[in-house]
Write a protein that holds these residues in place. Structure first.
Motif, short mmCIF file in Angstrom:
data_model
loop_
_atom_site.label_atom_id
_atom_site.label_comp_id
_atom_site.label_asym_id
_atom_site.label_seq_id
_atom_site.Cartn_x
_atom_site.Cartn_y
_atom_site.Cartn_z
N ASP A 165 -2.35 -2.22 -2.46
CA ASP A 165 -1.94 -3.45 -1.76
C ASP A 165 -0.61 -3.97 -2.28
OD1 ASP A 165 -4.24 -3.46 -0.23
OD2 ASP A 165 -5.34 -4.78 -1.60
N ARG A 166 0.12 -4.61 -1.40
CA ARG A 166 1.32 -5.35 -1.81
C ARG A 166 0.88 -6.68 -2.43
NH1 ARG A 166 5.73 -2.98 0.56
NH2 ARG A 166 5.29 -1.67 2.38
N ASN A 195 -5.83 -3.20 2.03
CA ASN A 195 -6.78 -2.11 2.17
C ASN A 195 -8.22 -2.66 2.14
OD1 ASN A 195 -6.76 0.82 2.34
ND2 ASN A 195 -7.87 0.79 0.43
N TRP A 218 -5.75 -1.53 5.93
CA TRP A 218 -4.45 -0.85 5.96
C TRP A 218 -4.62 0.64 6.21
CZ3 TRP A 218 -3.04 3.06 2.59
CH2 TRP A 218 -1.75 3.57 2.79
N ARG A 241 -3.13 2.66 9.35
CA ARG A 241 -2.14 3.70 9.08
C ARG A 241 -2.56 5.02 9.74
NH1 ARG A 241 2.95 4.18 6.02
NH2 ARG A 241 3.28 6.43 5.95
N ARG A 280 3.71 -4.41 -5.61
CA ARG A 280 2.32 -3.98 -5.59
C ARG A 280 1.50 -4.95 -6.43
NH1 ARG A 280 4.39 -1.32 -2.25
NH2 ARG A 280 4.36 0.95 -1.95
N HIS A 300 2.30 4.64 0.99
CA HIS A 300 2.80 3.41 1.61
C HIS A 300 4.23 3.56 2.14
CE1 HIS A 300 1.18 -0.49 2.44
NE2 HIS A 300 0.43 -0.52 1.36
#
Length: 514
Positions: A109-110, A130, A133, A137, A384, A451
């Motif tokens: 994750d960001r 996530n 995500w 994706r 991140r 990512h």
């Protein structure tokens, strides 16, 4: 009689002083966080941490992180503070590789995040957490296969006709005309994204009042308020939630919803399929409309969010890269001449036609674009957050869950250990020999690992197509308003020239004599 003393005024001073001291101790309570973990840290300023220049919009976050990277020379990482919160900037390339690739599951994750209630901003592929995500994706990746790109290319060529028409209207034969190349190629990229992803004839190049360009421009109009909103999303997401900041301005949000749903409705009613982003989103809606996946709803703003992020990310990245490439060509005419020769030779061998394969097989053009992306990456850092407790390999440092981790793209891209004389624009850095000899995870303008930007190939394709169309017919030179050296807008989260414009002179050349 007052509450504490015999004077109300003195009571007020005591209460105010106590409040200030309390706030001071609260805001500095974590300021030994990294020192306690034997991590070198930059001494923070109370209340602001190490982030004062960014908060005042005097320096962009990317360049502040580069300064921190430079101060940590010889160290694997360095601690710093945003307000009162401890952050870690990674410098060692092996640790960078672990974070972005090998141990990705700990950093999926960001850290940056819009308000979860702002679904256009939060639920898109760029920001969403996530496991939603990963699901998104997987579903959206097929839009960008090589086969799909070849189909898109014919549509992209139609957009170049409008670019040709616009440039011809300048009547730049025998005389130089000044243009804002940043704005011109924002229109060009907007037209391409509109056509390839949504099946729309946006016509930004023909119509100066085109709505897609108007509302797209609002998103990246970095004044003080907008600049602070975007900065907050990447560095203080808690403030974003409290203040109700939005990733897209209200007017842009209304327009994007309207444009997206009109296109979706028309496509579903007609039954026409184009195998583009809209078709993928329609299929998701049909298949999963009654379900939620980890909070993601296959309808409403959650679907619009995907269209919105591909629109904004797709046009801004390419427009910026084309503009900065042409800028460097203008100030270094010998590189421009060499690139033009490669382009014209390829066109002569190909009956003067631009084809998909031709664009992808121009080595010097690829070197030039790569060097532009080294010096002017659109997003200048990667962020991140640790999703679980993580011990850095070959180190005693254990990162707690929820620790913000930052990687300075500008730091590695301008590190003389990897790129000697880094402030010089030199496409030869990306010849085959230099690329082979360069270590991994020191150059990543589109990110790295799972990512990595999903639209990288489309972005590079339209970038190269725009450059080919200009340099095959025109010469670019500095104008009176060209900034030399280049000055980057400190209010912008993405790399953008000061005041948002990049002016150059353009003049038609005699290609027969070239």
């Amino acid at each position: 009689m007052a509450l504490i003393t015999t004077y109300w005024g003195l009571d007020g001073i005591i209460v105010l002083t106590t409040l200030i001291i309390t706030i001071y101790f609260y805001m500095t309570r974590k300021f030994n966080y990294w020192k306690k973990r034997n991590v070198f840290e930059i001494p923070p300023t109370p209340f602001l941490g190490n982030f004062s220049d960014c908060l005042l919009l005097k320096k962009s976050a990317g360049y502040l992180l580069k300064d921190i990277y430079d101060k940590a020379k010889g160290l694997p990482y360095i601690g710093f503070y945003v307000l009162d919160k401890p952050f870690l900037l990674i410098r060692d390339r092996e640790i960078i590789k672990n974070i972005l690739v090998k141990d990705f599951n700990y950093f999926v994750d960001r850290y940056g995040s819009p308000d979860p209630n702002d679904r256009l901003g939060y639920a898109n592929l760029f920001f969403i957490k996530n496991p939603a995500w990963k699901m998104l994706r997987t579903k959206l990746t097929p839009v960008f296969t090589s086969g799909k790109l070849k189909q898109m290319f014919e549509l992209m060529l139609e957009c170049t006709k409008n670019l040709d028409t616009y440039l011809e209207s300048l009547k730049a034969e025998g005389t130089r005309k000044e243009i804002d190349v940043k704005d011109l190629f924002a229109k060009f990229s907007t037209d391409i994204i509109g056509c390839t992803a949504y099946g729309l004839n946006v016509n930004s190049l023909i119509n100066p009042n085109a709505e897609f360009r108007k509302y797209g421009k609002m998103i990246f109009d970095f004044g003080y308020i907008r600049g602070f909103e975007m900065l907050s999303m990447f560095f203080f997401p808690n403030i974003v939630r409290l203040a109700g900041f939005k990733a897209f301005a209200k007017e842009s949000s209304i327009f994007l919803r309207k444009a997206f749903w009109e296109t979706m409705t028309e496509r579903m009613q007609s039954g026409i399929k184009r195998n583009d982003l809209i078709d993928v989103l329609i299929e998701l809606k049909k298949t999963h409309s009654h379900h939620k996946f980890e909070g993601f709803k296959f309808d409403g703003d959650d679907l619009v969010a995907q269209a919105a992020v591909f629109f904004t990310g797709g046009y801004e990245t390419s427009a910026t890269t084309i503009a900065f490439t042409l800028y460097e060509m203008a100030v270094q005419p010998e590189i421009q001449d060499k690139l033009r020769k490669e382009i014209l030779d390829a066109l002569n061998k190909n009956d003067n036609k631009i084809t998909y394969d031709m664009v992808l097989t121009l080595p010097y053009l690829d070197m030039v674009v790569s060097e532009t992306l080294r010096m002017y990456p659109t997003l200048t850092f990667l962020d991140r957050v640790t999703t679980e407790t993580y011990k850095i390999p070959n180190s005693d440092l254990v990162l707690e869950k929820g620790t913000p981790i930052y990687i300075s793209m500008l730091g590695t891209h301008f590190d003389p250990e990897y790129f000697p004389n880094p402030h010089k624009y030199d496409p030869e850095r990306f010849n085959e020999e230099n690329k082979r000899n360069r270590p991994s995870c020191v150059y990543f303008p589109f990110g790295e690992g799972p990512h990595q930007c999903i639209g990288i190939r489309l972005g590079l394709l339209q970038t190269k197509l725009g450059i080919i169309n200009v340099l095959s017919k025109y010469e670019v030179t500095p104008s009176e308003r060209t900034l030399i050296p280049m000055v980057i807008n400190p209010k912008a989260t993405t790399t953008s020239p000061l005041n948002g414009c990049l002016c150059l002179n353009i003049q038609r050349i005699n290609t027969n004599a070239s």
